[in-house]
Write a protein that holds these residues in place. Structure first.
Motif, PDB file in Angstrom:
ATOM      1  N   SER A   1     -10.204  -2.459   6.651  1.00 40.42           N
ATOM      2  CA  SER A   1     -11.347  -1.971   5.861  1.00 40.42           C
ATOM      3  C   SER A   1     -11.243  -2.447   4.412  1.00 40.42           C
ATOM      4  CB  SER A   1     -11.452  -0.440   5.938  1.00 40.42           C
ATOM      5  OG  SER A   1     -10.547   0.195   5.066  1.00 40.42           O
TER       6      SER A   1
ATOM      7  N   LYS B   1     -16.367   7.897   4.762  1.00 39.31           N
ATOM      8  CA  LYS B   1     -15.696   6.656   4.353  1.00 39.31           C
ATOM      9  C   LYS B   1     -14.176   6.839   4.157  1.00 39.31           C
ATOM     10  CE  LYS B   1     -15.584   3.435   0.527  1.00 39.31           C
ATOM     11  NZ  LYS B   1     -16.280   2.815  -0.577  1.00 39.31           N
TER      12      LYS B   1
ATOM     13  N   ARG C   1      -1.721   7.175   5.036  1.00 42.54           N
ATOM     14  CA  ARG C   1      -2.236   7.617   6.346  1.00 42.54           C
ATOM     15  C   ARG C   1      -1.102   7.761   7.368  1.00 42.54           C
ATOM     16  NH1 ARG C   1      -5.001   5.053   3.104  1.00 42.54           N
ATOM     17  NH2 ARG C   1      -7.128   5.649   2.523  1.00 42.54           N
TER      18      ARG C   1
ATOM     19  N   GLN D   1     -10.062  11.578  -2.418  1.00 41.96           N
ATOM     20  CA  GLN D   1     -11.144  10.748  -2.944  1.00 41.96           C
ATOM     21  C   GLN D   1     -11.553  11.178  -4.358  1.00 41.96           C
ATOM     22  OE1 GLN D   1     -12.560   7.895  -1.646  1.00 41.96           O
ATOM     23  NE2 GLN D   1     -13.405   7.830  -3.724  1.00 41.96           N
TER      24      GLN D   1
ATOM     25  N   GLY E   1       0.831  -1.206   0.000  1.00 43.78           N
ATOM     26  CA  GLY E   1       0.000   0.000   0.000  1.00 43.78           C
ATOM     27  C   GLY E   1       0.864   1.254   0.000  1.00 43.78           C
ATOM     28  N   LYS E   2       0.254   2.377  -0.263  1.00 38.74           N
ATOM     29  CA  LYS E   2       1.005   3.640  -0.326  1.00 38.74           C
ATOM     30  C   LYS E   2       1.418   4.129   1.052  1.00 38.74           C
ATOM     31  CE  LYS E   2      -2.363   5.629  -2.759  1.00 38.74           C
ATOM     32  NZ  LYS E   2      -3.120   4.419  -3.145  1.00 38.74           N
TER      33      LYS E   2
ATOM     34  N   ASP F   1      -9.187   9.795  -6.572  1.00 42.00           N
ATOM     35  CA  ASP F   1      -9.430   8.352  -6.681  1.00 42.00           C
ATOM     36  C   ASP F   1     -10.539   8.068  -7.700  1.00 42.00           C
ATOM     37  OD1 ASP F   1      -8.249   6.066  -5.130  1.00 42.00           O
ATOM     38  OD2 ASP F   1     -10.367   5.514  -5.042  1.00 42.00           O
TER      39      ASP F   1
ATOM     40  N   MET G   1     -19.571  -7.441   0.054  1.00 40.08           N
ATOM     41  CA  MET G   1     -19.378  -5.986  -0.127  1.00 40.08           C
ATOM     42  C   MET G   1     -19.103  -5.741  -1.617  1.00 40.08           C
ATOM     43  SD  MET G   1     -19.395  -4.099   2.855  1.00 40.08           S
ATOM     44  CE  MET G   1     -19.506  -4.504   4.588  1.00 40.08           C
TER      45      MET G   1
ATOM     46  N   ARG H   1      -4.454  -4.136  -5.295  1.00 38.06           N
ATOM     47  CA  ARG H   1      -3.045  -3.782  -5.559  1.00 38.06           C
ATOM     48  C   ARG H   1      -2.406  -4.786  -6.529  1.00 38.06           C
ATOM     49  NH1 ARG H   1      -2.132  -3.486   0.868  1.00 38.06           N
ATOM     50  NH2 ARG H   1      -2.978  -1.443   1.326  1.00 38.06           N
TER      51      ARG H   1
ATOM     52  N   MET I   1     -15.805   5.878   9.276  1.00 39.24           N
ATOM     53  CA  MET I   1     -15.710   4.964   8.128  1.00 39.24           C
ATOM     54  C   MET I   1     -16.901   4.007   8.003  1.00 39.24           C
ATOM     55  SD  MET I   1     -12.396   2.644   7.340  1.00 39.24           S
ATOM     56  CE  MET I   1     -12.757   1.441   8.593  1.00 39.24           C
ATOM     57  N   ILE I   2     -17.341   3.439   9.124  1.00 39.85           N
ATOM     58  CA  ILE I   2     -18.481   2.505   9.039  1.00 39.85           C
ATOM     59  C   ILE I   2     -19.737   3.253   8.568  1.00 39.85           C
ATOM     60  CG2 ILE I   2     -20.082   1.065  10.409  1.00 39.85           C
ATOM     61  CD1 ILE I   2     -17.451  -0.350  10.020  1.00 39.85           C
TER      62      ILE I   2
ATOM     63  N   ARG J   1      -1.569  12.211  -7.887  1.00 40.80           N
ATOM     64  CA  ARG J   1      -1.134  10.812  -7.897  1.00 40.80           C
ATOM     65  C   ARG J   1      -1.677  10.058  -9.108  1.00 40.80           C
ATOM     66  NH1 ARG J   1      -4.757   7.315  -4.924  1.00 40.80           N
ATOM     67  NH2 ARG J   1      -6.710   8.377  -4.536  1.00 40.80           N
TER      68      ARG J   1
HETATM   69  C1  GRG Z   1     -15.853  -2.642   4.975  1.00 35.61           C
HETATM   70  C2  GRG Z   1     -15.450  -1.823   7.337  1.00 35.61           C
HETATM   71  C3  GRG Z   1     -15.503  -1.565   5.915  1.00 35.61           C
HETATM   72  C4  GRG Z   1     -15.208  -0.341   5.490  1.00 35.61           C
HETATM   73  C5  GRG Z   1     -14.997  -0.092   4.118  1.00 35.61           C
HETATM   74  C6  GRG Z   1     -12.648   2.531   3.529  1.00 35.61           C
HETATM   75  C7  GRG Z   1     -13.595   1.497   3.070  1.00 35.61           C
HETATM   76  C8  GRG Z   1     -14.797   1.344   3.864  1.00 35.61           C
HETATM   77  C9  GRG Z   1     -13.366   0.720   2.016  1.00 35.61           C
HETATM   78  C10 GRG Z   1     -12.130   0.740   1.229  1.00 35.61           C
HETATM   79  C11 GRG Z   1     -12.401   0.800  -0.238  1.00 35.61           C
HETATM   80  C12 GRG Z   1     -12.246   2.145  -0.824  1.00 35.61           C
HETATM   81  C13 GRG Z   1     -12.035   2.229  -2.278  1.00 35.61           C
HETATM   82  C14 GRG Z   1     -12.316   3.202  -0.091  1.00 35.61           C
HETATM   83  C15 GRG Z   1     -12.175   4.548  -0.560  1.00 35.61           C
HETATM   84  C16 GRG Z   1     -10.995   5.091   0.109  1.00 35.61           C
HETATM   85  C17 GRG Z   1      -9.804   4.714  -0.633  1.00 35.61           C
HETATM   86  C18 GRG Z   1      -9.418   5.552  -1.770  1.00 35.61           C
HETATM   87  C19 GRG Z   1      -9.136   3.650  -0.253  1.00 35.61           C
HETATM   88  C20 GRG Z   1      -7.871   3.228  -0.842  1.00 35.61           C
HETATM   89  O1  GRG Z   1      -6.887   3.845  -0.064  1.00 35.61           O
HETATM   90  P1  GRG Z   1      -5.406   3.935  -0.556  1.00 35.61           P
HETATM   91  O2  GRG Z   1      -5.371   4.484  -1.951  1.00 35.61           O
HETATM   92  O3  GRG Z   1      -5.010   2.392  -0.576  1.00 35.61           O
HETATM   93  O4  GRG Z   1      -4.620   4.652   0.459  1.00 35.61           O
HETATM   94  P2  GRG Z   1      -3.569   1.702  -0.509  1.00 35.61           P
HETATM   95  O5  GRG Z   1      -3.689   0.494  -1.402  1.00 35.61           O
HETATM   96  O6  GRG Z   1      -2.526   2.644  -0.984  1.00 35.61           O
HETATM   97  O7  GRG Z   1      -3.367   1.296   0.912  1.00 35.61           O
END
Ligand code: GRG
Length: 279
Positions: free
Chosen positions: A82, A176, A49, A214, A45-46, A217, A91, A98, A149-150, A277
């Motif tokens: 998550s 989220k 956070r 976002q 992952g990147k 994204d 879901m 990745r 987030m939930i 990015r």
């Molecule tokens: C299922 C409990 C539960 C929560 C799900 C955050 C979330 C809520 C789901 C993740 C999927 C998603 C596409 C969320 C949007 C936020 C986002 C852009 C996540 C990806 O984060 P990055 O880009 O991921 O930081 P990497 O792969 O870099 O860690």
């Protein structure tokens, strides 16, 4: 002129962070579940956070490194949980994350559920070592829970009704995606023992940059999200051009906050990265 290099700063921080992350589960005896838990932590992952935690801490110069480490590990474990649960068949039902098989594809659905649960549980175990536990615990709990987030995910799966307006979609992503990013910034401030006023600045920065992240994204996922039953997205609602313009407005808000912080170079670079990015 500042000689700050984001590439070199983020590389150094990531290398240290990866070392600590690898040690989180190393005290548990070898088992199939430990292997499955470590799998999504090691698929690259990147670590954006944790970088926000460290950048926000550095924005004030000196900070408590143990506090920043506990917070950044905890937040990355929650983020990883998550993703694991978000990929499950009930879901988003994704096969790849990745570029690699998702946890349920690799190990099965029931183990994947446990992997997510274990990551969330361990996040709080790690946090319990924080010298700033009293301040960080409510921030992380709120960001991960129904006010964060939930709550956002519940809107996303349609459990709170259809998402049809820009207001709905913004609310979805403030919760989220935005909640963990905002919390990361606040946790950095806590590690630096920032004042209430400074924490409020970080909160505003985190809100703006979380939405910018976002929106970027959604632009990256434009093709994938196009399908008729694909997720609600800013690009679908606003079109690509307006989505980009909105991301840049949030980016500008984040940069403006940086002007009021003593050492904001890493936070500024992360705001830039969030909108520019390519992955
Ligand atoms: C299922 C409990 C539960 C929560 C799900 C955050 C979330 C809520 C789901 C993740 C999927 C998603 C596409 C969320 C949007 C936020 C986002 C852009 C996540 C990806 O984060 P990055 O880009 O991921 O930081 P990497 O792969 O870099 O860690």
């Amino acid at each position: 002129m500042s000689s700050f290099s984001f590439d070199s700063w983020s590389q150094t921080q990531r290398t240290k962070f990866e070392r600590s992350l690898r040690s989180v589960f190393s005290s548990h005896s070898e088992s199939c579940i430990r292997t499955a838990i470590e799998y999504p932590l090691q698929t690259g992952g990147k670590r954006i956070r944790p970088l926000f935690v460290l950048a926000a801490a550095e924005a004030f110069g000196e900070y408590n490194t143990e506090s920043a480490l506990c917070s950044s590990l905890s937040i990355e474990l929650i983020h990883t949980y998550s993703l694991v649960h978000d990929d499950l068949p009930c879901m988003d039902d994704d096969d790849l994350r990745r570029g690699k098989p998702t946890v349920h594809k690799q190990y099965g659905e029931a183990p994947a559920l446990l992997v997510g649960d274990a990551l969330l549980t361990e996040a709080f175990a790690v946090l319990s070592n924080s010298p700033h536990l009293k301040q960080t615990l409510p921030i992380i709990s709120k960001a991960a829970g129904i006010s964060g987030m939930i709550g956002g995910q519940s809107i996303d799966i349609g459990f709170e009704g259809a998402v049809t307006t820009l207001e709905d979609l913004t609310r979805l992503h403030v919760h989220k995606t935005g909640a963990l990013i905002k919390a990361s910034c606040l946790l950095g401030g806590i590690a630096a023992e920032a004042s209430i006023r400074e924490l409020m600045l970080l909160e505003t920065y985190g809100n703006a940059v979380g939405l910018a992240f976002q929106l970027a994204d959604d632009l990256l996922d434009e093709e994938e999200d196009k399908e008729e039953n694909g997720p609600p997205s800013f690009v679908k609602l606003l079109g690509a051009e307006e989505t980009r313009a909105t991301a840049l407005r949030y980016h500008a808000q984040a940069l403006e906050i940086c002007l009021s912080l003593p050492n904001p170079q890493a936070l500024r670079a992360l705001a830039d990265f969030s909108v520019s990015r390519t992955y």
